[in-house]
Design a protein around this motif. Structure first.
Motif, short mmCIF file in Angstrom:
data_model
loop_
_atom_site.label_atom_id
_atom_site.label_comp_id
_atom_site.label_asym_id
_atom_site.label_seq_id
_atom_site.Cartn_x
_atom_site.Cartn_y
_atom_site.Cartn_z
N VAL A 185 -8.21 9.45 3.81
CA VAL A 185 -6.93 9.38 3.10
C VAL A 185 -5.83 8.80 3.99
CG1 VAL A 185 -5.12 10.75 1.98
CG2 VAL A 185 -7.53 11.23 1.50
N GLN A 186 -5.82 9.16 5.28
CA GLN A 186 -4.76 8.65 6.16
C GLN A 186 -4.82 7.13 6.33
OE1 GLN A 186 -7.07 10.89 6.96
NE2 GLN A 186 -7.97 10.54 9.01
N GLY A 187 -5.95 6.53 5.99
CA GLY A 187 -6.08 5.08 6.07
C GLY A 187 -5.68 4.36 4.81
N TRP A 188 -5.32 5.10 3.77
CA TRP A 188 -4.97 4.47 2.50
C TRP A 188 -3.65 3.71 2.57
CZ3 TRP A 188 -6.55 8.52 -1.82
CH2 TRP A 188 -7.94 8.73 -1.73
N TYR A 189 -2.77 4.11 3.50
CA TYR A 189 -1.51 3.38 3.66
C TYR A 189 -1.78 1.92 3.99
CZ TYR A 189 1.54 7.48 3.49
OH TYR A 189 2.24 8.58 3.06
N ASP A 190 -2.72 1.70 4.91
CA ASP A 190 -3.04 0.32 5.30
C ASP A 190 -3.72 -0.44 4.16
OD1 ASP A 190 -2.03 0.77 7.84
OD2 ASP A 190 -3.97 1.45 8.63
N ILE A 191 -4.54 0.26 3.37
CA ILE A 191 -5.21 -0.37 2.24
C ILE A 191 -4.20 -0.82 1.19
CG2 ILE A 191 -6.78 0.01 0.29
CD1 ILE A 191 -8.21 -0.32 2.95
N ILE A 192 -3.23 0.04 0.91
CA ILE A 192 -2.23 -0.27 -0.12
C ILE A 192 -1.26 -1.32 0.39
CG2 ILE A 192 -0.34 0.67 -1.52
CD1 ILE A 192 -1.90 3.37 -1.46
N GLY A 193 -0.78 -1.16 1.65
CA GLY A 193 0.17 -2.10 2.22
C GLY A 193 1.56 -1.88 1.65
N GLU A 194 2.56 -2.52 2.26
CA GLU A 194 3.96 -2.42 1.82
C GLU A 194 4.39 -0.95 1.77
OE1 GLU A 194 7.54 -2.76 1.09
OE2 GLU A 194 6.59 -1.83 -0.65
N LYS A 195 4.99 -0.51 2.83
CA LYS A 195 5.24 0.91 3.07
C LYS A 195 5.94 1.64 1.92
CE LYS A 195 7.14 4.08 6.50
NZ LYS A 195 7.75 4.98 5.49
N THR A 196 6.95 1.02 1.34
CA THR A 196 7.70 1.69 0.27
C THR A 196 6.81 2.01 -0.93
OG1 THR A 196 9.73 0.55 0.92
CG2 THR A 196 9.69 1.53 -1.28
N ILE A 197 6.00 1.04 -1.34
CA ILE A 197 5.10 1.25 -2.47
C ILE A 197 3.98 2.22 -2.10
CG2 ILE A 197 3.45 0.14 -4.04
CD1 ILE A 197 5.18 -2.33 -3.98
N ALA A 198 3.46 2.09 -0.88
CA ALA A 198 2.41 3.01 -0.43
C ALA A 198 2.91 4.44 -0.43
CB ALA A 198 1.92 2.61 0.96
N ASP A 199 4.14 4.65 0.03
CA ASP A 199 4.73 6.00 0.02
C ASP A 199 4.84 6.54 -1.40
OD1 ASP A 199 5.04 6.27 2.75
OD2 ASP A 199 7.10 5.51 2.79
N ALA A 200 5.27 5.69 -2.33
CA ALA A 200 5.44 6.13 -3.72
C ALA A 200 4.10 6.48 -4.34
CB ALA A 200 6.12 5.02 -4.53
N ILE A 201 3.07 5.67 -4.07
CA ILE A 201 1.75 5.91 -4.65
C ILE A 201 1.14 7.17 -4.07
CG2 ILE A 201 -0.64 5.07 -4.69
CD1 ILE A 201 0.51 2.22 -4.91
N LEU A 202 1.13 7.28 -2.76
CA LEU A 202 0.43 8.40 -2.11
C LEU A 202 1.16 9.71 -2.27
CD1 LEU A 202 -0.93 6.61 1.07
CD2 LEU A 202 -2.14 7.23 -1.03
#
Length: 245
Positions: A202-219
């Motif tokens: 799960v901690q690697g999903w930020y890199d998979i999603i990319g674009e920090k703002t959107i990754a934060d919103a999704i996760l």
């Protein structure tokens, strides 16, 4: 008279009642019931028939990649799989509470099998479920954007009580898939459950999603009040000699 009655039952699509009545007549067991017991038996048979048809229809509509069930899950200690946690999830309270299930682990350890088993269990409990290969879903939704059916496809997903995103993170998301995932997650936040399986922790999903703002919103929406299962052990495919998790 009995033949006329059974014919009318079939015409009225009372198939469970028809089969129970016909069996009772042919076996000569009608005298074994009082009138109220006989009526109750017919109603129970019809209820069971309709209930089973609903389950079969729900499983068919879910489009599972293959069949799996809770009873066949291997709870060997090496797999880091808590039997009590799985059985609690199988009761589908997580669906009622709009919670998510995140299943991670290396290739072949049984992520898809477990996620699908929970999906089958949700169908049995009467919930609407849809299974998706994540990469195929994104490809389908890209085509939907091109032909104008995107919102209709999103609405179909939104109507499901549970969606399964299988093999999430096989490749990094591009900008279009990133926005699509955000829209799916936002639509389901507090309105439905998601089961995600992934080889990536799960901690690697930020890199998979990319674009920090959107990754934060999704996760933030996906992980909040989620149930986490991190499978371990050697490949179940090698143990079973099959090509499915």
């Amino acid at each position: 008279m009995n033949e006329i009655t059974t014919t009318k039952m079939k015409q009225m699509k009372l198939y469970g009642m028809h089969n129970a009545f016909k069996t009772a007549i042919e076996s000569g067991k009608t005298d074994h019931y009082t009138l109220d017991q006989f009526i109750a038996m017919l109603i129970d048979a019809e209820w069971d028939e309709r209930h089973n048809r609903r389950i079969e229809r729900s499983i068919k509509n879910a489009r599972f990649h293959y069949k799996s069930n809770i009873e066949n899950i291997n709870f060997d200690a090496s797999r880091n799989l808590d039997r009590n946690q799985v059985l609690r999830l199988a009761a589908c309270d997580f669906v009622e509470k709009n919670q998510n299930v995140l299943i991670t682990g290396s290739t072949g350890v049984g992520k898809s099998f477990l996620g699908t088993a929970l999906g089958y269990q949700a169908c049995i409990q009467g919930y609407k479920v849809s299974y998706y290969s994540t990469s195929k879903l994104f490809a389908k939704l890209k085509m939907a954007k091109a032909d104008g059916s995107y919102l209709r496809e999103l609405a179909k997903i939104e109507r499901q009580d549970v969606i399964i995103l299988d093999d999430f993170g096989l490749q990094a998301l591009d900008s279009q898939n990133r926005i699509t995932l955000l829209e799916i997650i936002e639509d389901r936040h507090n309105n439905g459950s998601i089961i995600v399986t992934s080889q990536i922790p799960v901690q690697g999903w930020y890199d998979i999603i990319g674009e920090k703002t959107i990754a934060d919103a999704i996760l933030d929406r996906l992980i909040h009040q989620s149930h986490r299962i991190e499978l371990q052990g050697e490949s179940m495919r090698k143990k079973r000699g099959i090509n499915k998790e």
